[in-house]
Design a protein around this motif. Structure first.
Motif, mmCIF file in Angstrom:
data_model
loop_
_atom_site.group_PDB
_atom_site.id
_atom_site.type_symbol
_atom_site.label_atom_id
_atom_site.label_comp_id
_atom_site.label_asym_id
_atom_site.label_seq_id
_atom_site.Cartn_x
_atom_site.Cartn_y
_atom_site.Cartn_z
ATOM 1 N N GLU A 267 2.106 2.143 -3.839
ATOM 2 C CA GLU A 267 1.269 2.479 -4.098
ATOM 3 C C GLU A 267 0.837 3.968 -4.043
ATOM 4 O O GLU A 267 1.244 4.252 -4.838
ATOM 5 C CB GLU A 267 0.269 1.726 -4.379
ATOM 6 N N SER B 125 0.690 -1.009 -0.043
ATOM 7 C CA SER B 125 -0.042 -0.021 0.305
ATOM 8 C C SER B 125 0.679 1.278 0.141
ATOM 9 O O SER B 125 0.528 2.299 -0.753
ATOM 10 C CB SER B 125 -1.376 -0.124 0.974
ATOM 11 N N VAL C 157 -4.202 3.004 1.595
ATOM 12 C CA VAL C 157 -3.850 3.804 0.493
ATOM 13 C C VAL C 157 -3.791 4.671 0.554
ATOM 14 O O VAL C 157 -3.060 5.878 0.351
ATOM 15 C CB VAL C 157 -3.608 2.697 -1.256
#
Length: 282
Positions: free
Chosen positions: A210, A207, A274
């Protein structure tokens, strides 16, 4: 209905105040230092000064109050006594509902962090004030302090093994608290609160990767080594032990919450990690 929020100048407290305002309820902000919430006072929020160590100040703060949110204090080692002062003041004020921000599985949770929550829940059980337990899980924001370092080095360190942590954004816990404070049927309830999907630290690293647009991997350390690494990074020794102990608890499933209570209170899914990490990095 008059709702008082303790610790209203803190990160969670401010978010609860904002959530209550969105619900059309102007709360009473109970704080140590009114200067820290001058902006809220300017928006019509009533500010009352009180400290958990001063019962008389708490009596003044709760005068005419119907509902209270007791946000757990941050003076470790003193919290049970301080929280009990709040509970007794709520009794004297005839408060109809006291909501307390606790920790998952507080009645059986072995974490260092849980012990004063366990003591506070016992004090509530011995009181006459109607109460509801908001057993907040981990905040995704707990990981944002080390976010820049993880992105820079490409490594997220921890001691959580393959355990899962059911985190959520601080704002989601605040919205859930505001819902409980402004609706009926919550007295006597125990809400085990956490995000919809528990993540392993490998998935947490994904996460972060990302959110940052850079590769980040997870490196698992023995608990003692992780505590030493935190201390080396500037975390005070005692708190480093607490954090390492929490990771060990995660490895044993202590902070994985599958109740669905947070989604139910929110009426929507909780924000994924995220999104919190992306906002923090921005």
């Amino acid at each position: 209905m008059t709702v008082a929020v303790t610790g209203a100048s803190g990160q969670l407290g401010r978010l609860v105040v904002e959530a209550l305002l969105r619900e059309g309820v102007t709360p009473v902000a109970v704080v140590r230092d009114p200067a820290k919430v001058a902006d809220l006072a300017g928006r019509g929020v009533e500010v009352r000064q009180a400290t958990f160590d001063d019962p008389e100040s708490l009596d003044r703060a709760f005068a005419g109050v119907d509902r209270v949110l007791l946000i757990s204090g941050n003076e470790f080692g003193k919290r049970v006594e301080q929280h009990t002062n709040v509970i007794r003041a709520a009794e004297r004020a005839g408060v109809e509902l006291l909501a307390y921000t606790s920790i998952p599985q507080a009645d059986s949770n072995p974490l260092i962090l849980a012990q004063e929550h366990t003591g506070t829940e016992a004090a509530l059980a011995d009181s006459t004030v109607p109460y509801v337990l908001l057993r907040n899980g981990w905040y995704w924001e707990n990981y944002t302090r080390g976010l820049a370092h993880a992105v820079e080095t490409g490594v997220l360190y921890g001691a959580a093994g393959q355990g899962r942590v059911s985190g959520a954004a601080r704002a989601d816990y605040a919205d859930a608290a505001a819902h409980v404070l402004t609706t009926e049927g919550h007295a006597g309830q125990v809400y085990e609160l956490g995000g919809d999907a528990g993540l392993t630290y490998v998935e947490l690293a994904q996460s972060i990767s990302e959110a940052a647009g850079k590769p980040v991997r997870y490196e698992d350390l023995p608990q003692a080594d992780y505590a030493a690494a935190l201390e080396k990074g500037g975390v005070p020794a005692g708190f480093a032990q607490v954090l390492a102990d929490a990771d060990n608890g995660i490895s044993n499933g202590i902070l994985e919450v599958g109740s669905g209570h947070l989604r139910k209170l929110l009426g929507r899914p909780a924000a994924p990690a995220v999104e919190v990490f992306r906002a923090a990095l921005a």
